[in-house]
Design an enzyme around this catalytic site. Structure first.
Site, PDB file in Angstrom:
ATOM      1  N   HIS A  94       0.849  -1.195   0.000  1.00  0.00           N
ATOM      2  CA  HIS A  94       0.000   0.000   0.000  1.00  0.00           C
ATOM      3  C   HIS A  94       0.887   1.250   0.000  1.00  0.00           C
ATOM      4  O   HIS A  94       1.944   1.278   0.643  1.00  0.00           O
ATOM      5  CB  HIS A  94      -0.928  -0.006   1.223  1.00  0.00           C
ATOM      6  CG  HIS A  94      -1.982   1.044   1.136  1.00  0.00           C
ATOM      7  ND1 HIS A  94      -1.730   2.365   1.435  1.00  0.00           N
ATOM      8  CD2 HIS A  94      -3.281   0.988   0.740  1.00  0.00           C
ATOM      9  CE1 HIS A  94      -2.849   3.067   1.232  1.00  0.00           C
ATOM     10  NE2 HIS A  94      -3.800   2.255   0.806  1.00  0.00           N
ATOM     11  N   GLU A 143      -3.983   1.993  -7.557  1.00  0.00           N
ATOM     12  CA  GLU A 143      -4.367   3.105  -6.685  1.00  0.00           C
ATOM     13  C   GLU A 143      -3.501   4.327  -7.004  1.00  0.00           C
ATOM     14  O   GLU A 143      -2.397   4.464  -6.461  1.00  0.00           O
ATOM     15  CB  GLU A 143      -4.162   2.718  -5.221  1.00  0.00           C
ATOM     16  CG  GLU A 143      -5.038   1.570  -4.760  1.00  0.00           C
ATOM     17  CD  GLU A 143      -5.351   1.664  -3.276  1.00  0.00           C
ATOM     18  OE1 GLU A 143      -6.526   1.648  -2.926  1.00  0.00           O
ATOM     19  OE2 GLU A 143      -4.419   1.779  -2.473  1.00  0.00           O
TER      20      GLU A 143
HETATM   21  P1  PGA Z   1      -9.589   5.959   0.051  1.00  0.00           P
HETATM   22  O1  PGA Z   1      -8.362   4.975   0.321  1.00  0.00           O
HETATM   23  O2  PGA Z   1     -10.751   5.119  -0.394  1.00  0.00           O
HETATM   24  O3  PGA Z   1      -9.833   6.611   1.394  1.00  0.00           O
HETATM   25  O4  PGA Z   1      -9.159   6.917  -0.997  1.00  0.00           O
HETATM   26  C1  PGA Z   1      -8.065   3.949  -0.567  1.00  0.00           C
HETATM   27  C2  PGA Z   1      -6.842   3.217  -0.084  1.00  0.00           C
HETATM   28  O5  PGA Z   1      -5.958   3.836   0.511  1.00  0.00           O
HETATM   29  O6  PGA Z   1      -6.741   1.995  -0.271  1.00  0.00           O
END
Ligand code: PGA
Length: 221
Positions: A94, A143
């Site tokens: 992440h 992401e």
């Molecule tokens: P968010 O986070 O939905 O708050 O943007 C996504 C993540 O960090 O996996």
């Protein structure tokens, strides 16, 4: 129908076990009737065993793991421990860990191997093509850094272009999720753009919103 993944990443929330149980229960009840969705909740490690014992039809995942199964590694949680605590999944790489714990692709790659050998499926977060691990039997979560936690979700068309690139790179049989400011209004845009599911941070702490998201994408597969 293809399985649609709805993954909730609670991050370092909530602060008490009582709140964690309430949140889990509300989600468990809310998604009870879904047909197609694989709903995965990734709480802080400390809550896993308690949440497992609540027996809802929710899968559990870790938010990280170490790359060894056991030994003299103070403070670490191993993939075998996650497996034993009921986890079928683990989020790896992440962006918050890449930034705050200086995790490199090399370390993440070791963690992927270790998780797979313990029978826990890695959900590997990437922000760019160069971070795609050369591994099979994983899930990738795209992401974009500038879309996380700020309400600025990625334009679905742009996300789709990236999904197609990732698919080319991985050969097509790895599920690709989208993550970054997903909510109940935009979630379906991403499954419509061909993503196999979504990774949800902030909205996973609001049970009503999380359940709405799950319902919105349940039939997209
Ligand atoms: P968010 O986070 O939905 O708050 O943007 C996504 C993540 O960090 O996996």
């Amino acid at each position: 129908m293809k399985k649609i993944f709805i993954v909730g990443n609670w991050k370092c929330n909530p602060v008490t076990l009582i709140e964690a149980k309430e949140l889990f229960e509300a989600v468990g009840k809310g998604v009870g009737g879904l047909v197609n969705a694989e709903v995965v909740i990734c709480p802080p490690f400390l809550y896993l065993l308690n949440l497992k014992s609540l027996n809802f039809n929710l899968k559990l995942g870790g938010q990280d793991c170490f790359y060894e199964q056991s030994g003299a590694f103070t403070g670490e949680i191993s993939p075998s421990m996650l497996k034993d605590a009921g986890c079928e999944y683990v989020i790896l790489g992440h962006s918050e860990r890449r930034k705050n714990q200086q995790e490199t692709d090399e370390v993440i790659s070791k963690k992927i191997i270790s998780a797979l050998s313990a029978g826990v499926k890695p959900i590997v977060c990437i922000d760019q093509i160069s971070q795609i691990p050369k591994k099979k039997n994983i899930i990738i979560a795209y992401e974009p850094l500038h879309c996380i936690g700020n309400g600025n979700a990625c334009d679905p068309k742009e996300a789709e272009e990236m999904r197609i690139l990732i698919e080319k790179e991985t050969g097509g049989d790895i599920p690709i999720l989208y993550g970054g400011s997903v909510n109940s209004q935009n979630a379906k845009d991403y499954t419509d753009a061909g993503f196999s599911g979504i990774l949800i941070g902030g909205a996973s702490l609001k049970p009503d919103e999380f359940v709405k998201i799950a319902k919105a994408v349940d039939f997209s597969g």
